[in-house]
Design a protein around this motif. Structure first.
Motif, PDB file in Angstrom:
ATOM      1  N   THR A   1       0.835  -1.206   0.000  1.00 11.60           N
ATOM      2  CA  THR A   1       0.000   0.000   0.000  1.00 11.60           C
ATOM      3  C   THR A   1       0.863   1.247   0.000  1.00 11.60           C
ATOM      4  OG1 THR A   1      -1.767  -1.197   1.148  1.00 11.60           O
ATOM      5  CG2 THR A   1      -1.830   1.209   1.249  1.00 11.60           C
ATOM      6  N   TYR A   2       1.889   1.245   0.839  1.00 11.18           N
ATOM      7  CA  TYR A   2       2.828   2.377   0.844  1.00 11.18           C
ATOM      8  C   TYR A   2       3.456   2.554  -0.533  1.00 11.18           C
ATOM      9  CZ  TYR A   2       7.394   4.611   1.283  1.00 11.18           C
ATOM     10  OH  TYR A   2       8.498   5.391   1.069  1.00 11.18           O
ATOM     11  N   ALA A   3       3.950   1.457  -1.120  1.00  8.05           N
ATOM     12  CA  ALA A   3       4.637   1.552  -2.406  1.00  8.05           C
ATOM     13  C   ALA A   3       3.701   2.063  -3.496  1.00  8.05           C
ATOM     14  CB  ALA A   3       5.207   0.190  -2.789  1.00  8.05           C
ATOM     15  N   ALA A   4       2.454   1.599  -3.495  1.00  9.36           N
ATOM     16  CA  ALA A   4       1.493   2.038  -4.507  1.00  9.36           C
ATOM     17  C   ALA A   4       1.197   3.531  -4.361  1.00  9.36           C
ATOM     18  CB  ALA A   4       0.214   1.228  -4.391  1.00  9.36           C
ATOM     19  N   VAL A   5       0.896   3.963  -3.136  1.00  7.21           N
ATOM     20  CA  VAL A   5       0.550   5.365  -2.897  1.00  7.21           C
ATOM     21  C   VAL A   5       1.743   6.267  -3.189  1.00  7.21           C
ATOM     22  CG1 VAL A   5      -0.093   7.022  -1.098  1.00  7.21           C
ATOM     23  CG2 VAL A   5      -1.276   4.821  -1.251  1.00  7.21           C
ATOM     24  N   ARG A   6       2.923   5.846  -2.759  1.00  6.96           N
ATOM     25  CA  ARG A   6       4.127   6.658  -2.957  1.00  6.96           C
ATOM     26  C   ARG A   6       4.445   6.799  -4.443  1.00  6.96           C
ATOM     27  NH1 ARG A   6       6.515  10.689  -0.630  1.00  6.96           N
ATOM     28  NH2 ARG A   6       8.733  10.540  -0.225  1.00  6.96           N
ATOM     29  N   THR A   7       4.312   5.715  -5.184  1.00  4.07           N
ATOM     30  CA  THR A   7       4.599   5.774  -6.612  1.00  4.07           C
ATOM     31  C   THR A   7       3.632   6.709  -7.326  1.00  4.07           C
ATOM     32  OG1 THR A   7       5.403   3.488  -6.508  1.00  4.07           O
ATOM     33  CG2 THR A   7       4.928   4.381  -8.688  1.00  4.07           C
ATOM     34  N   LEU A   8       2.353   6.608  -7.006  1.00  5.91           N
ATOM     35  CA  LEU A   8       1.377   7.519  -7.613  1.00  5.91           C
ATOM     36  C   LEU A   8       1.685   8.966  -7.243  1.00  5.91           C
ATOM     37  CD1 LEU A   8      -1.904   5.470  -7.045  1.00  5.91           C
ATOM     38  CD2 LEU A   8      -0.730   5.860  -9.227  1.00  5.91           C
ATOM     39  N   ALA A   9       2.100   9.204  -6.005  1.00  3.25           N
ATOM     40  CA  ALA A   9       2.453  10.571  -5.603  1.00  3.25           C
ATOM     41  C   ALA A   9       3.652  11.074  -6.391  1.00  3.25           C
ATOM     42  CB  ALA A   9       2.734  10.616  -4.101  1.00  3.25           C
ATOM     43  N   TRP A  10       4.667  10.243  -6.563  1.00  2.00           N
ATOM     44  CA  TRP A  10       5.839  10.642  -7.357  1.00  2.00           C
ATOM     45  C   TRP A  10       5.440  11.004  -8.788  1.00  2.00           C
ATOM     46  CZ3 TRP A  10       9.426   6.014  -5.773  1.00  2.00           C
ATOM     47  CH2 TRP A  10      10.084   6.325  -4.564  1.00  2.00           C
ATOM     48  N   LEU A  11       4.468  10.291  -9.322  1.00  6.63           N
ATOM     49  CA  LEU A  11       4.034  10.526 -10.692  1.00  6.63           C
ATOM     50  C   LEU A  11       3.037  11.673 -10.806  1.00  6.63           C
ATOM     51  CD1 LEU A  11       3.580   6.809 -11.821  1.00  6.63           C
ATOM     52  CD2 LEU A  11       5.462   8.347 -12.449  1.00  6.63           C
ATOM     53  N   GLY A  12       2.718  12.312  -9.675  1.00  4.23           N
ATOM     54  CA  GLY A  12       1.727  13.382  -9.687  1.00  4.23           C
ATOM     55  C   GLY A  12       0.318  12.876  -9.879  1.00  4.23           C
ATOM     56  N   ARG A  13       0.078  11.598  -9.498  1.00  6.89           N
ATOM     57  CA  ARG A  13      -1.225  10.977  -9.719  1.00  6.89           C
ATOM     58  C   ARG A  13      -1.828  10.432  -8.426  1.00  6.89           C
ATOM     59  NH1 ARG A  13      -1.927   8.706 -15.481  1.00  6.89           N
ATOM     60  NH2 ARG A  13      -0.501   9.982 -16.723  1.00  6.89           N
ATOM     61  N   ALA A  14      -1.514  11.056  -7.306  1.00  3.17           N
ATOM     62  CA  ALA A  14      -2.084  10.599  -6.033  1.00  3.17           C
ATOM     63  C   ALA A  14      -3.601  10.614  -6.064  1.00  3.17           C
ATOM     64  CB  ALA A  14      -1.570  11.455  -4.881  1.00  3.17           C
ATOM     65  N   GLY A  15      -4.168  11.495  -6.858  1.00  2.00           N
ATOM     66  CA  GLY A  15      -5.616  11.560  -6.981  1.00  2.00           C
ATOM     67  C   GLY A  15      -6.216  10.335  -7.642  1.00  2.00           C
ATOM     68  N   GLU A  16      -5.371   9.473  -8.237  1.00  2.40           N
ATOM     69  CA  GLU A  16      -5.860   8.251  -8.863  1.00  2.40           C
ATOM     70  C   GLU A  16      -5.816   7.051  -7.917  1.00  2.40           C
ATOM     71  OE1 GLU A  16      -4.114   7.537 -12.713  1.00  2.40           O
ATOM     72  OE2 GLU A  16      -3.969   9.691 -13.129  1.00  2.40           O
ATOM     73  N   THR A  17      -5.529   7.298  -6.652  1.00  6.28           N
ATOM     74  CA  THR A  17      -5.543   6.207  -5.682  1.00  6.28           C
ATOM     75  C   THR A  17      -6.919   5.557  -5.662  1.00  6.28           C
ATOM     76  OG1 THR A  17      -3.914   7.332  -4.303  1.00  6.28           O
ATOM     77  CG2 THR A  17      -5.226   5.608  -3.250  1.00  6.28           C
ATOM     78  N   ALA A  18      -6.941   4.248  -5.797  1.00  4.80           N
ATOM     79  CA  ALA A  18      -8.213   3.518  -5.775  1.00  4.80           C
ATOM     80  C   ALA A  18      -8.800   3.554  -4.372  1.00  4.80           C
ATOM     81  CB  ALA A  18      -7.992   2.077  -6.220  1.00  4.80           C
ATOM     82  N   ASP A  19     -10.064   3.925  -4.257  1.00  2.00           N
ATOM     83  CA  ASP A  19     -10.758   3.985  -2.973  1.00  2.00           C
ATOM     84  C   ASP A  19      -9.906   4.704  -1.929  1.00  2.00           C
ATOM     85  OD1 ASP A  19     -12.438   3.686  -0.822  1.00  2.00           O
ATOM     86  OD2 ASP A  19     -12.428   1.499  -0.841  1.00  2.00           O
ATOM     87  N   PRO A  20      -9.657   5.996  -2.112  1.00  2.00           N
ATOM     88  CA  PRO A  20      -8.787   6.714  -1.172  1.00  2.00           C
ATOM     89  C   PRO A  20      -9.303   6.682   0.260  1.00  2.00           C
ATOM     90  CG  PRO A  20      -9.910   8.231  -2.671  1.00  2.00           C
ATOM     91  CD  PRO A  20     -10.123   6.865  -3.200  1.00  2.00           C
ATOM     92  N   GLU A  21     -10.610   6.752   0.455  1.00  2.00           N
ATOM     93  CA  GLU A  21     -11.129   6.725   1.826  1.00  2.00           C
ATOM     94  C   GLU A  21     -10.879   5.355   2.462  1.00  2.00           C
ATOM     95  OE1 GLU A  21     -12.232   9.214   3.667  1.00  2.00           O
ATOM     96  OE2 GLU A  21     -11.691  10.488   1.960  1.00  2.00           O
ATOM     97  N   GLY A  22     -11.100   4.295   1.689  1.00  2.00           N
ATOM     98  CA  GLY A  22     -10.830   2.965   2.209  1.00  2.00           C
ATOM     99  C   GLY A  22      -9.357   2.764   2.511  1.00  2.00           C
ATOM    100  N   THR A  23      -8.490   3.315   1.676  1.00  2.00           N
ATOM    101  CA  THR A  23      -7.049   3.192   1.902  1.00  2.00           C
ATOM    102  C   THR A  23      -6.635   3.966   3.139  1.00  2.00           C
ATOM    103  OG1 THR A  23      -6.657   2.847  -0.451  1.00  2.00           O
ATOM    104  CG2 THR A  23      -4.786   3.599   0.866  1.00  2.00           C
ATOM    105  N   VAL A  24      -7.199   5.139   3.335  1.00  2.00           N
ATOM    106  CA  VAL A  24      -6.909   5.914   4.564  1.00  2.00           C
ATOM    107  C   VAL A  24      -7.368   5.127   5.790  1.00  2.00           C
ATOM    108  CG1 VAL A  24      -7.582   7.964   5.872  1.00  2.00           C
ATOM    109  CG2 VAL A  24      -6.887   8.176   3.472  1.00  2.00           C
ATOM    110  N   ARG A  25      -8.561   4.527   5.713  1.00  2.00           N
ATOM    111  CA  ARG A  25      -9.045   3.734   6.854  1.00  2.00           C
ATOM    112  C   ARG A  25      -8.115   2.545   7.121  1.00  2.00           C
ATOM    113  NH1 ARG A  25     -14.083   4.621   4.437  1.00  2.00           N
ATOM    114  NH2 ARG A  25     -14.030   2.531   3.485  1.00  2.00           N
ATOM    115  N   TYR A  26      -7.662   1.909   6.054  1.00  2.00           N
ATOM    116  CA  TYR A  26      -6.758   0.768   6.228  1.00  2.00           C
ATOM    117  C   TYR A  26      -5.468   1.201   6.920  1.00  2.00           C
ATOM    118  CZ  TYR A  26      -3.170  -2.611   4.991  1.00  2.00           C
ATOM    119  OH  TYR A  26      -2.107  -3.477   5.045  1.00  2.00           O
ATOM    120  N   LEU A  27      -4.866   2.283   6.465  1.00  2.00           N
ATOM    121  CA  LEU A  27      -3.631   2.762   7.077  1.00  2.00           C
ATOM    122  C   LEU A  27      -3.864   3.192   8.525  1.00  2.00           C
ATOM    123  CD1 LEU A  27      -2.395   4.841   4.029  1.00  2.00           C
ATOM    124  CD2 LEU A  27      -1.270   2.791   4.918  1.00  2.00           C
TER     125      LEU A  27
END
Length: 584
Positions: A21-47
């Motif tokens: 999860t960290y690697a996926a979110v971090r990679t999207l952030a590096w690419l300027g695509r953090a907004g494309e995180t799948a189910d961001p609310e669910g991912t925040v709850r998971y973390l």
């Protein structure tokens, strides 16, 4: 492990993983695509669900806090624009891991490069501008990581033994960058950069160390990241960029090394990190990488390393192979998968393909039958364990991580299952020294008993750590204290055994207690065990505690199956003792 069509299949929990999860979110952030995180609310709850009452975060719910999980959770939440609402409890927990000169992975553990990297970067996130508790002492400790050949080791002791590693270089350099302020690098930088550059081979990729045989994306990212932080770069930056881009799979994302066919999350994480370190534009690969990451999202939030239905892991696979009701053909396939779940440069079993080899996963795999028909494989695991023993005599989960009794007991149990004498393979004096450093004056609840151990030095003692210490003592040839009084102190009247005191039983402690009783030749109170097993029985499986609302997944399930076999038959089947499976 190739990941090719026709390869054996393991087993999967189907759920998210913290590192993925960290690697996926971090990679999207590096690419300027953090907004494309799948189910961001669910991912925040998971973390957020990994946060413990002490303020730290854990790899999984119910596990103890450590710096590894705390960094991944706080950084990923920050990348999602949702940093912890109450950072100060986490910062205070982090302070408790400070050893006086650097950071340990947990309170009581010695300092090493992994934990110090996680600690300094988390401190910078939570308390911007404040730095570590004692910057001068931290810089002195980091300086001592440089070995005779110029590279950095996991600890000053590893540096003295000339055990440098590209990963340790990255973690040391990034710790300096996060914590040093205006202080210059505390090393002989020309020698350090020369050592890092020498790890690049003719293919353009990097290897972990002079002994490593194969370049991989992980080593390449860590090497280029460390060089970039030092204001340098590879000897052949163009060759490195070409090597990275050659490791794109059919879908346009990345694989970890030549011959491994799966475009997994950490391959893209490392590839994008490398391209950024080299100053190579990432936009040409951004769309396919983001597309692939979207395929790795788990229902309800979070990510795993590949498609969730294919994301097999060593613990779930070993658990299924250990069940007596698993069909022989399926068991054989699981064992083949476990035997293949190794990095090209390490001989232990990984938790998931492409990660570093882990001691607990290797124990579960060997207990499930891995390498039973492979003498060379068994010998390789023995050599790997012998080289993994830390200077203090104990073992950590993986190379370079600080020692704890869970890992140390897992190492000696694995050697025992492989038919190797731990006292001959390891340094028994230092093994005993680490174990005795975990001795505590009481059980953590005021009973004042002398025969008690905590998982790391200075930690409150409990049943599991005490029984793990007993196994290490036995492996080192030291007389083991009487088991019966220890079990009696933690026996819960209503069934099962508790780790602390004797009130709330749990599955892990009960399993450890039954293993210890069996090995000591003590009679098993099957009625007492049956009461506990009924209390943790759920429609969807075995729960970790009587208070858990649902089953705990495949690991809890196999422990429940093995215990139910003992509850139905007080006498252990001849030649089939329960394996000492440990998780925490």
């Amino acid at each position: 492990m190739t990941g090719a069509a026709g390869a054996p299949r393991g087993a999967s929990t189907g759920g998210p993983d913290l590192w993925c999860t960290y690697a996926a979110v971090r990679t999207l952030a590096w690419l300027g695509r953090a907004g494309e995180t799948a189910d961001p609310e669910g991912t925040v709850r998971y973390l957020a669900s990994r946060r413990n009452a002490d303020g730290g975060y854990a790899w999984d719910a119910g596990m103890p806090s450590d710096s590894w999980a705390t960094f991944y959770c706080t950084q990923a939440l920050a990348d999602l624009g949702r940093p912890p609402a109450r950072p100060e409890p986490t910062a205070r927990w982090l302070d408790s891991t400070w050893t006086g000169e650097a950071y340990g992975m947990q309170p009581g553990q010695g300092a090493e490069a992994w934990a110090t990297h996680f600690g300094t970067r988390t401190a910078a996130l939570l308390r911007p501008g404040q730095g570590p508790p004692d910057r001068a002492r931290l810089l002195d400790w980091l300086r001592a990581l440089q070995g005779p050949d110029g590279g950095l080791g996991w600890t000053p002791a590893d540096a003295r033994r000339d055990r440098a590693d590209v990963r340790a270089c990255y973690y040391g350099v990034l710790a300096w960058a996060a914590a040093a302020g205006d202080a210059p690098p505390p090393w002989d930088v020309p020698r350090l950069t020369a050592w890092l550059r020498a790890r690049q081979d003719s293919s353009g990729g990097f290897r972990f160390s002079p002994e490593a045989g194969v370049p991989c994306m992980w080593a390449t990212y860590r090497a280029t990241g460390a060089l970039a932080a030092l204001g340098a770069g590879p000897a052949d930056p163009g060759g490195c960029a070409d090597w990275v881009l050659r490791l794109r799979g059919a879908g346009g994302a990345f694989v970890r090394w030549e011959g491994y066919a799966v475009e997994d999350v950490w391959a893209s994480f490392c590839a994008v990190g490398t391209l950024r370190a080299l100053g190579v534009p990432t936009e040409p690969v951004a769309a396919p990488v983001a597309r692939r990451i979207a395929e790795l999202a788990c229902p309800g939030g979070g990510y795993t390393y590949r498609e969730p239905e294919r994301a097999d892991d060593a613990l779930a696979s070993a658990a299924l192979a250990l069940r007596p009701d698993t069909a022989p053909g399926r068991r054989a396939e699981l064992v083949r998968w476990l035997e293949a779940c190794r990095l090209p440069n390490e001989d232990g079993v990984m938790y998931m393909p492409g990660r570093g080899a882990e001691v607990r996963c290797t124990l579960w795999a060997v207990a499930a039958g891995a390498f039973a028909a492979d003498p060379e494989g068994r010998a390789a695991v023995v050599r790997w364990l012998a080289g993994l023993q830390n200077e203090d005599g104990g073992f950590g989960y993986w190379a370079g991580r600080g020692s704890d009794l869970v890992s140390t007991s897992s190492a000696v149990e694995t050697l025992r299952l492989l038919g190797a004498d731990p006292a001959a393979v390891l340094d028994p004096a230092s093994l005993l020294g680490f174990t005795e450093s975990c001795a505590a004056s009481g059980e953590g609840d005021g009973d004042g008993c002398g025969d008690a151990y905590g998982p790391v030095p200075g930690a409150p003692a409990g049943l599991r750590a005490t029984l793990q210490a007993h196994r290490v003592l036995a492996a080192a040839g030291r007389p083991v204290p009487a088991v019966a009084p220890v079990l009696e102190r933690h026996r819960v009247r209503g069934g099962g055994f508790a780790d602390r005191g004797n009130r709330l039983p749990d599955l892990l402690s009960t399993y450890e207690a039954v293993v210890a009783a069996e090995r000591a030749g003590l009679p098993l109170d099957t009625a007492h065990l049956e009461v506990f097993l009924k209390a943790v029985d759920r429609p969807d499986g075995t729960a970790w505690t009587p208070l858990s609302p649902s089953g705990g997944g495949p690991l809890a399930a196999v422990l429940g199956v093995l215990l139910r076999g003992r509850a139905g038959s007080p006498a252990a089947p001849a030649g089939e003792p329960l394996p000492a499976l440990t998780l925490s």
